[in-house]
Scaffold this motif. Structure first.
Motif, mmCIF file in Angstrom:
data_model
loop_
_atom_site.group_PDB
_atom_site.id
_atom_site.type_symbol
_atom_site.label_atom_id
_atom_site.label_comp_id
_atom_site.label_asym_id
_atom_site.label_seq_id
_atom_site.Cartn_x
_atom_site.Cartn_y
_atom_site.Cartn_z
ATOM 1 N N SER A 11 0.857 -1.181 0.000
ATOM 2 C CA SER A 11 0.000 0.000 0.000
ATOM 3 C C SER A 11 0.893 1.231 0.000
ATOM 4 O O SER A 11 1.759 1.367 0.872
ATOM 5 C CB SER A 11 -0.895 0.002 1.232
ATOM 6 O OG SER A 11 -1.816 -1.052 1.193
ATOM 7 N N VAL A 12 0.698 2.120 -0.981
ATOM 8 C CA VAL A 12 1.523 3.302 -1.130
ATOM 9 C C VAL A 12 0.639 4.508 -1.391
ATOM 10 O O VAL A 12 -0.566 4.370 -1.613
ATOM 11 C CB VAL A 12 2.542 3.141 -2.278
ATOM 12 C CG1 VAL A 12 3.507 2.003 -1.981
ATOM 13 C CG2 VAL A 12 1.827 2.915 -3.607
ATOM 14 N N GLN A 13 1.264 5.688 -1.399
ATOM 15 C CA GLN A 13 0.526 6.923 -1.662
ATOM 16 C C GLN A 13 0.700 7.339 -3.121
ATOM 17 O O GLN A 13 1.677 6.952 -3.776
ATOM 18 C CB GLN A 13 1.029 8.027 -0.730
ATOM 19 C CG GLN A 13 0.748 7.750 0.736
ATOM 20 C CD GLN A 13 1.077 8.937 1.616
ATOM 21 O OE1 GLN A 13 1.886 9.777 1.260
ATOM 22 N NE2 GLN A 13 0.436 9.011 2.777
ATOM 23 N N PRO A 14 -0.212 8.141 -3.623
ATOM 24 C CA PRO A 14 -0.063 8.655 -4.994
ATOM 25 C C PRO A 14 1.284 9.357 -5.174
ATOM 26 O O PRO A 14 1.726 10.106 -4.297
ATOM 27 C CB PRO A 14 -1.228 9.625 -5.125
ATOM 28 C CG PRO A 14 -2.253 9.103 -4.183
ATOM 29 C CD PRO A 14 -1.487 8.559 -3.015
ATOM 30 N N GLY A 15 1.923 9.084 -6.297
ATOM 31 C CA GLY A 15 3.230 9.659 -6.576
ATOM 32 C C GLY A 15 4.394 8.792 -6.145
ATOM 33 O O GLY A 15 5.537 9.035 -6.561
ATOM 34 N N ASP A 62 -0.723 1.750 -22.969
ATOM 35 C CA ASP A 62 -0.670 3.214 -23.039
ATOM 36 C C ASP A 62 -0.801 3.841 -21.653
ATOM 37 O O ASP A 62 -0.182 4.873 -21.369
ATOM 38 C CB ASP A 62 -1.787 3.741 -23.937
ATOM 39 C CG ASP A 62 -1.549 3.412 -25.398
ATOM 40 O OD1 ASP A 62 -2.519 3.532 -26.180
ATOM 41 O OD2 ASP A 62 -0.414 3.047 -25.765
ATOM 42 N N SER A 63 -1.577 3.218 -20.781
ATOM 43 C CA SER A 63 -1.856 3.801 -19.465
ATOM 44 C C SER A 63 -0.630 3.825 -18.549
ATOM 45 O O SER A 63 -0.629 4.563 -17.563
ATOM 46 C CB SER A 63 -2.987 3.027 -18.786
ATOM 47 O OG SER A 63 -2.629 1.655 -18.648
ATOM 48 N N GLU A 89 -5.565 4.911 -9.787
ATOM 49 C CA GLU A 89 -6.060 4.038 -10.855
ATOM 50 C C GLU A 89 -5.151 2.818 -11.083
ATOM 51 O O GLU A 89 -5.528 1.888 -11.786
ATOM 52 C CB GLU A 89 -6.195 4.810 -12.162
ATOM 53 C CG GLU A 89 -7.283 5.882 -12.173
ATOM 54 C CD GLU A 89 -6.923 7.117 -11.361
ATOM 55 O OE1 GLU A 89 -7.849 7.847 -10.929
ATOM 56 O OE2 GLU A 89 -5.714 7.359 -11.133
ATOM 57 N N ASP A 90 -3.967 2.828 -10.508
ATOM 58 C CA ASP A 90 -3.065 1.674 -10.619
ATOM 59 C C ASP A 90 -3.366 0.613 -9.566
ATOM 60 O O ASP A 90 -2.739 -0.448 -9.571
ATOM 61 C CB ASP A 90 -1.610 2.124 -10.476
ATOM 62 C CG ASP A 90 -1.175 3.064 -11.582
ATOM 63 O OD1 ASP A 90 -0.527 4.078 -11.273
ATOM 64 O OD2 ASP A 90 -1.496 2.780 -12.751
ATOM 65 N N THR A 118 -0.027 -10.298 -6.649
ATOM 66 C CA THR A 118 0.397 -9.503 -5.501
ATOM 67 C C THR A 118 -0.370 -8.182 -5.552
ATOM 68 O O THR A 118 -0.528 -7.588 -6.613
ATOM 69 C CB THR A 118 1.930 -9.291 -5.508
ATOM 70 O OG1 THR A 118 2.328 -8.641 -4.306
ATOM 71 C CG2 THR A 118 2.387 -8.465 -6.707
ATOM 72 N N GLN A 119 -0.860 -7.737 -4.400
ATOM 73 C CA GLN A 119 -1.762 -6.587 -4.350
ATOM 74 C C GLN A 119 -0.989 -5.279 -4.253
ATOM 75 O O GLN A 119 -0.079 -5.131 -3.423
ATOM 76 C CB GLN A 119 -2.698 -6.709 -3.146
ATOM 77 C CG GLN A 119 -3.649 -5.547 -2.967
ATOM 78 C CD GLN A 119 -4.680 -5.429 -4.088
ATOM 79 O OE1 GLN A 119 -5.145 -6.446 -4.622
ATOM 80 N NE2 GLN A 119 -5.023 -4.205 -4.468
ATOM 81 N N VAL A 120 -1.382 -4.336 -5.098
ATOM 82 C CA VAL A 120 -0.862 -2.964 -5.041
ATOM 83 C C VAL A 120 -2.042 -2.039 -4.790
ATOM 84 O O VAL A 120 -3.027 -2.062 -5.543
ATOM 85 C CB VAL A 120 -0.153 -2.571 -6.349
ATOM 86 C CG1 VAL A 120 0.233 -1.095 -6.320
ATOM 87 C CG2 VAL A 120 1.073 -3.443 -6.572
ATOM 88 N N THR A 121 -1.947 -1.241 -3.745
ATOM 89 C CA THR A 121 -2.985 -0.277 -3.410
ATOM 90 C C THR A 121 -2.362 1.108 -3.354
ATOM 91 O O THR A 121 -1.383 1.320 -2.640
ATOM 92 C CB THR A 121 -3.636 -0.624 -2.072
ATOM 93 O OG1 THR A 121 -4.187 -1.945 -2.138
ATOM 94 C CG2 THR A 121 -4.753 0.361 -1.754
#
Length: 124
Positions: A11-15, A62-63, A89-90, A118-121
């Motif tokens: 779990s990470v923050q935007p950027g 593209d995304s 959105e990732d 593997t989960q990315v939030t």
């Protein structure tokens, strides 16, 4: 063959940046295209990036073009996905996958071998 295994989700923050790893267990681009896919909540599996069979060139959705980089380590037994400038959105379950298809396969339907994910939030 043994199932590939992903790691590195968090779990990470935007950027923020994050690197995912996948133990390919004997699969290299000599015989396989190796790729990353993701599945967001309520959606189907989406192509993210891959290294083509034989040519080994990287190609991206593209995304994520310009933000994500797919590579392997020197001995080619680990597949990486370096993710920068992460956006909400990732957020998804990320999977590594392999196929013997040539050229630039993108459809999850043609990838035969999959890791469990593997989960990315990405959230503030």
């Amino acid at each position: 063959q043994e199932q590939m295994v992903e790691s590195g989700g968090s779990s990470v923050q935007p950027g923020d940046s994050l690197r995912l790893s996948c133990a390919t267990l004997g699969r290299t681009t000599d015989d396989y295209a190796l790729g990353w896919f993701r599945r967001a909540p309520g959606k189907g599996r989406e192509f993210v990036a891959a290294l083509g069979r034989l040519h080994g060139s990287a190609y991206y959705a593209d995304s994520v073009e310009g933000r994500f980089t797919i590579t392997t380590n020197d001995v080619r037994d680990i597949l990486y996905l370096e993710m920068n400038s992460l956006e909400p959105e990732d957020t998804a379950e990320y999977y590594c996958a392999a196929t013997r298809k040539l050229n630039y396969p993108r459809s999850p339907d043609v990838f035969e071998d999959w890791g469990p994910g593997t989960q990315v939030t990405v959230s503030s």
